[in-house]
Design an enzyme around this catalytic site. Structure first.
Site, PDB file in Angstrom:
ATOM      1  N   ASN A  76      47.100 -56.460 -41.982  1.00 13.28           N
ATOM      2  CA  ASN A  76      47.563 -55.322 -42.780  1.00 13.28           C
ATOM      3  C   ASN A  76      46.382 -54.636 -43.435  1.00 13.28           C
ATOM      4  O   ASN A  76      45.388 -55.261 -43.806  1.00 13.28           O
ATOM      5  CB  ASN A  76      48.595 -55.781 -43.821  1.00 13.28           C
ATOM      6  CG  ASN A  76      47.987 -56.121 -45.166  1.00 13.28           C
ATOM      7  OD1 ASN A  76      47.750 -55.235 -45.992  1.00 13.28           O
ATOM      8  ND2 ASN A  76      47.689 -57.390 -45.392  1.00 13.28           N
ATOM      9  N   PHE A  82      46.648 -51.193 -51.039  1.00 18.39           N
ATOM     10  CA  PHE A  82      47.265 -51.103 -52.364  1.00 18.39           C
ATOM     11  C   PHE A  82      48.147 -49.862 -52.500  1.00 18.39           C
ATOM     12  O   PHE A  82      47.953 -49.035 -53.400  1.00 18.39           O
ATOM     13  CB  PHE A  82      46.201 -51.057 -53.475  1.00 18.39           C
ATOM     14  CG  PHE A  82      45.527 -52.375 -53.770  1.00 18.39           C
ATOM     15  CD1 PHE A  82      46.051 -53.571 -53.338  1.00 18.39           C
ATOM     16  CD2 PHE A  82      44.361 -52.412 -54.525  1.00 18.39           C
ATOM     17  CE1 PHE A  82      45.426 -54.785 -53.609  1.00 18.39           C
ATOM     18  CE2 PHE A  82      43.726 -53.616 -54.813  1.00 18.39           C
ATOM     19  CZ  PHE A  82      44.266 -54.794 -54.350  1.00 18.39           C
ATOM     20  N   SER A 141      41.242 -58.309 -51.904  1.00 19.41           N
ATOM     21  CA  SER A 141      41.865 -57.541 -50.821  1.00 19.41           C
ATOM     22  C   SER A 141      40.776 -56.803 -50.046  1.00 19.41           C
ATOM     23  O   SER A 141      39.913 -56.168 -50.655  1.00 19.41           O
ATOM     24  CB  SER A 141      42.866 -56.530 -51.378  1.00 19.41           C
ATOM     25  OG  SER A 141      44.059 -57.184 -51.665  1.00 19.41           O
ATOM     26  N   ASN A 188      41.071 -54.192 -48.289  1.00 20.15           N
ATOM     27  CA  ASN A 188      41.412 -52.811 -47.952  1.00 20.15           C
ATOM     28  C   ASN A 188      41.090 -51.790 -49.036  1.00 20.15           C
ATOM     29  O   ASN A 188      41.481 -50.633 -48.928  1.00 20.15           O
ATOM     30  CB  ASN A 188      42.899 -52.737 -47.586  1.00 20.15           C
ATOM     31  CG  ASN A 188      43.243 -53.727 -46.494  1.00 20.15           C
ATOM     32  OD1 ASN A 188      42.575 -53.759 -45.458  1.00 20.15           O
ATOM     33  ND2 ASN A 188      44.227 -54.573 -46.731  1.00 20.15           N
ATOM     34  N   THR A 189      40.426 -52.245 -50.092  1.00 21.76           N
ATOM     35  CA  THR A 189      39.971 -51.317 -51.129  1.00 21.76           C
ATOM     36  C   THR A 189      38.451 -51.393 -51.171  1.00 21.76           C
ATOM     37  O   THR A 189      37.900 -52.460 -51.482  1.00 21.76           O
ATOM     38  CB  THR A 189      40.580 -51.694 -52.501  1.00 21.76           C
ATOM     39  OG1 THR A 189      41.993 -51.541 -52.413  1.00 21.76           O
ATOM     40  CG2 THR A 189      40.052 -50.813 -53.616  1.00 21.76           C
ATOM     41  N   LYS A 222      42.181 -64.304 -57.733  1.00 17.11           N
ATOM     42  CA  LYS A 222      42.516 -64.569 -56.318  1.00 17.11           C
ATOM     43  C   LYS A 222      41.299 -64.252 -55.469  1.00 17.11           C
ATOM     44  O   LYS A 222      40.761 -63.144 -55.538  1.00 17.11           O
ATOM     45  CB  LYS A 222      43.710 -63.704 -55.899  1.00 17.11           C
ATOM     46  CG  LYS A 222      44.170 -63.973 -54.461  1.00 17.11           C
ATOM     47  CD  LYS A 222      45.523 -63.327 -54.192  1.00 17.11           C
ATOM     48  CE  LYS A 222      45.991 -63.539 -52.777  1.00 17.11           C
ATOM     49  NZ  LYS A 222      47.319 -62.954 -52.518  1.00 17.11           N
ATOM     50  N   ASN A 275      43.232 -64.974 -50.198  1.00 18.67           N
ATOM     51  CA  ASN A 275      43.804 -63.731 -49.674  1.00 18.67           C
ATOM     52  C   ASN A 275      43.701 -63.719 -48.137  1.00 18.67           C
ATOM     53  O   ASN A 275      43.436 -64.753 -47.525  1.00 18.67           O
ATOM     54  CB  ASN A 275      43.046 -62.547 -50.274  1.00 18.67           C
ATOM     55  CG  ASN A 275      43.949 -61.351 -50.508  1.00 18.67           C
ATOM     56  OD1 ASN A 275      44.661 -60.935 -49.601  1.00 18.67           O
ATOM     57  ND2 ASN A 275      43.929 -60.795 -51.701  1.00 18.67           N
TER      58      ASN A 275
HETATM   59  C1  LIG Z   1      51.638 -57.144 -45.443  1.00 14.82           C
HETATM   60  C2  LIG Z   1      50.836 -57.890 -46.479  1.00 14.82           C
HETATM   61  C3  LIG Z   1      50.550 -57.280 -47.693  1.00 14.82           C
HETATM   62  C4  LIG Z   1      49.808 -57.971 -48.648  1.00 14.82           C
HETATM   63  N1  LIG Z   1      49.561 -57.379 -49.855  1.00 14.82           N
HETATM   64  C5  LIG Z   1      48.896 -58.079 -50.812  1.00 14.82           C
HETATM   65  C6  LIG Z   1      48.667 -57.524 -52.099  1.00 14.82           C
HETATM   66  O1  LIG Z   1      49.083 -56.401 -52.406  1.00 14.82           O
HETATM   67  N2  LIG Z   1      47.965 -58.260 -53.004  1.00 14.82           N
HETATM   68  C7  LIG Z   1      47.491 -59.516 -52.728  1.00 14.82           C
HETATM   69  O2  LIG Z   1      46.884 -60.156 -53.575  1.00 14.82           O
HETATM   70  N3  LIG Z   1      47.718 -60.073 -51.514  1.00 14.82           N
HETATM   71  C8  LIG Z   1      48.388 -59.388 -50.564  1.00 14.82           C
HETATM   72  N4  LIG Z   1      48.615 -59.967 -49.339  1.00 14.82           N
HETATM   73  C9  LIG Z   1      48.047 -61.294 -49.061  1.00 14.82           C
HETATM   74  C10 LIG Z   1      49.054 -62.417 -49.301  1.00 14.82           C
HETATM   75  O3  LIG Z   1      49.425 -62.466 -50.646  1.00 14.82           O
HETATM   76  C11 LIG Z   1      48.457 -63.777 -48.886  1.00 14.82           C
HETATM   77  O4  LIG Z   1      47.353 -64.042 -49.704  1.00 14.82           O
HETATM   78  C12 LIG Z   1      48.018 -63.805 -47.442  1.00 14.82           C
HETATM   79  O5  LIG Z   1      48.886 -63.069 -46.637  1.00 14.82           O
HETATM   80  C13 LIG Z   1      47.944 -65.227 -46.894  1.00 14.82           C
HETATM   81  O6  LIG Z   1      49.195 -65.868 -46.936  1.00 14.82           O
HETATM   82  P1  LIG Z   1      50.210 -65.924 -45.675  1.00 14.82           P
HETATM   83  O7  LIG Z   1      49.408 -66.352 -44.487  1.00 14.82           O
HETATM   84  O8  LIG Z   1      51.263 -66.899 -46.057  1.00 14.82           O
HETATM   85  O9  LIG Z   1      50.732 -64.541 -45.518  1.00 14.82           O
HETATM   86  C14 LIG Z   1      49.343 -59.283 -48.371  1.00 14.82           C
HETATM   87  C15 LIG Z   1      49.650 -59.877 -47.152  1.00 14.82           C
HETATM   88  C16 LIG Z   1      50.393 -59.206 -46.213  1.00 14.82           C
HETATM   89  C17 LIG Z   1      50.714 -59.884 -44.901  1.00 14.82           C
END
Ligand SMILES: Cc1cc2nc3c(=O)[nH]c(=O)nc-3n(C[C@H](O)[C@H](O)[C@H](O)COP(=O)(O)O)c2cc1C
Length: 444
Positions: A176, A180, A255, A257-258, A294, A323
């Site tokens: 993704n 934000f 993240s 993406n920023t 995080k 993350n």
């Molecule tokens: C579509 C998507 C959007 C995410 N948006 C955020 C976010 O806004 N802030 C954040 O701290 N992590 C974000 N994450 C990261 C998740 O919180 C997590 O740290 C990461 O996906 C690893 O866990 P998972 O493998 O169980 O998804 C996002 C992940 C995904 C897949």
């Protein structure tokens, strides 16, 4: 004589007219039994049967353990909707309470104490699913012990252009680059206030800001794209505006993406940032929410060591490890064109990296700082691997995208089975402790 109030002559004429285009003769038609009374008896039976079926299916599908979510609804959503549409639909349904429930009480072995509070289970929803705090209670009803909303930025911003979410189905993974997309502090605060009013009206306010006993609500703070690099102002604003609504707060500097955000994990920048944010948190009224950072799973051992020292020095309350990753592991099986999309990768391929960071962090902090593991959890075994590597609780997101809402209950049941009479709290960090003695506390 009248039948059902019609003159017999009229009935005969009707019968004759109906018979003509049919099987041939009026006699043939006349010899079949009249259908009205039979229908009258059968109709209520059909209606009752259909209603019973519908009620049964509704009850069944409102149980999070029902296979229909994993094997029918989730695959159908993946087939007909792109990843972002499916996300939007899922949040919309959850906003209206159209999600199944985990009706089974949590096993006592899953109880975990975090920041002096007892949670009924250690499974949390990671940030990114409920970005604008719109469906918190529906997420708790799936059985999560913690729900983290956000990331929230001070001002509303649209995020990156679409498409910005991609499924790597063969790997059970996602890339993704939402960037934000946030409705901003004000909108999120309004959602949280509305929710509080609702709970107050039902007399459900309690010592938790989640308003659910033994469960915590986290708020994950982000930074606007247009804010100056390396300043902590956006996070400070987040603490000041939203801190009183959260059971814990997360500073998200990981993240991908920023632009420039991950650079805030550098030792000196992070130190100044966390000092400033911690001050803002300390200025809040009691009860003050614990403050976490995080981090990314892509950090070198040296960088992890620096972060451990900063966290220790700033007396932070915890670390979320981790993350999404900007790496593309060679183990990926999905289409390489998809895998080359820019953004953060989540799901099972990040597990080895996250596990390494977690072990290292637990060793570096000597088990004194609560660690929340996040990355690719799909089963009870994955969760327990993280616990044994030092995680007090775990979070997931991508697993739910592929399996649907029943994943929470399944993982809890699997953990209880695999603990073989032990308790979750007993196994935290046991792999790391047995491998090496805890080091002396880190310092800057
Ligand atoms: C579509 C998507 C959007 C995410 N948006 C955020 C976010 O806004 N802030 C954040 O701290 N992590 C974000 N994450 C990261 C998740 O919180 C997590 O740290 C990461 O996906 C690893 O866990 P998972 O493998 O169980 O998804 C996002 C992940 C995904 C897949």
């Amino acid at each position: 004589m009248f039948a059902r109030g019609y003159p017999v002559a009229s009935l005969a004429a009707h019968t004759t007219r109906r018979a003509l285009p049919g099987l041939g003769s009026a006699r043939a038609y006349a010899s079949t039994p009249p259908r009205g009374p039979v229908r009258r008896v059968l109709r209520p039976i059909y209606v009752a049967g259909a209603a019973a079926l519908a009620a049964g299916f509704t009850l069944y599908s409102f149980d999070s353990r029902a296979g229909v979510h994993r094997y029918v609804i989730t695959p159908l959503m993946r087939y007909f909707l792109d990843a972002e549409q499916a996300h939007a639909w899922a949040v919309e349904a959850a906003k209206w309470g159209l999600v199944p429930r985990d009706g089974k009480p949590d096993d006592d072995a899953l109880r975990v104490t975090l920041w002096g509070r007892e949670l009924s289970n250690p499974i949390g929803l990671a940030a990114g699913f409920d970005k604008h705090a719109e469906c918190i209670d529906s997420m708790f009803s799936l059985g999560f012990g913690t729900v983290e909303v956000g990331s929230v930025t001070p001002e509303p911003q649209p995020g990156n252009p679409k498409p910005r979410v991609f499924r790597l189905a063969e790997d059970g993974a996602i890339i993704n680059r939402y960037g934000f997309n946030s409705q901003g502090h004000q909108a999120v605060l309004e959602h949280l206030r509305m929710r509080k009013r609702h709970h107050r009206a039902y007399g459900k306010l309690n010592a938790y800001r989640s308003f659910h006993d033994g469960r915590l609500l986290g708020i994950n703070l982000g930074k606007n794209k247009t804010s100056p690099e390396d300043t902590g102002d956006d996070f400070v604003l987040g603490v000041q505006r939203l801190g009183h609504m959260a059971d814990y707060l997360v500073v998200n500097v990981s993240s991908p993406n920023t632009p420039g955000l991950r650079g805030m994990q550098r030792k000196d920048v992070l130190y100044n940032l966390l000092k400033e944010v911690k001050q803002a948190r300390d200025a809040l009224d009691e009860p003050r929410p614990p403050l976490l950072v995080k981090i990314a799973p892509d950090l070198s051992d040296g960088e992890l060591e620096d972060i451990a020292a900063v966290v220790y020095d700033c007396q932070l309350d915890g670390i979320i490890v981790a993350n999404t990753t900007i790496q593309r592991p060679s183990t990926l099986k999905s289409d390489p064109v998809l895998a080359r999309e820019s953004g953060g990768l989540s799901g099972p391929p990040v597990r080895p990296m996250t596990l390494h960071c977690l072990r290292e962090m637990y060793r570096l902090t000597g088990g004194t700082v609560p660690l929340i593991a996040c990355g690719g959890v799909q089963s009870g075994k994955d969760a327990l691997d993280y616990a044994r590597a030092g995680a007090t609780t775990i979070q997931l997101y991508t697993g739910m995208v592929y399996e649907g809402p029943g994943i929470v209950r399944r993982i809890k049941d699997e953990i209880a089975d695999e603990l073989h009479g032990k308790r979750w709290m007993d196994v935290i960090g046991e792999d790391v402790r047995s491998a090496s003695p805890p080091p002396s506390p880190p310092s800057l």
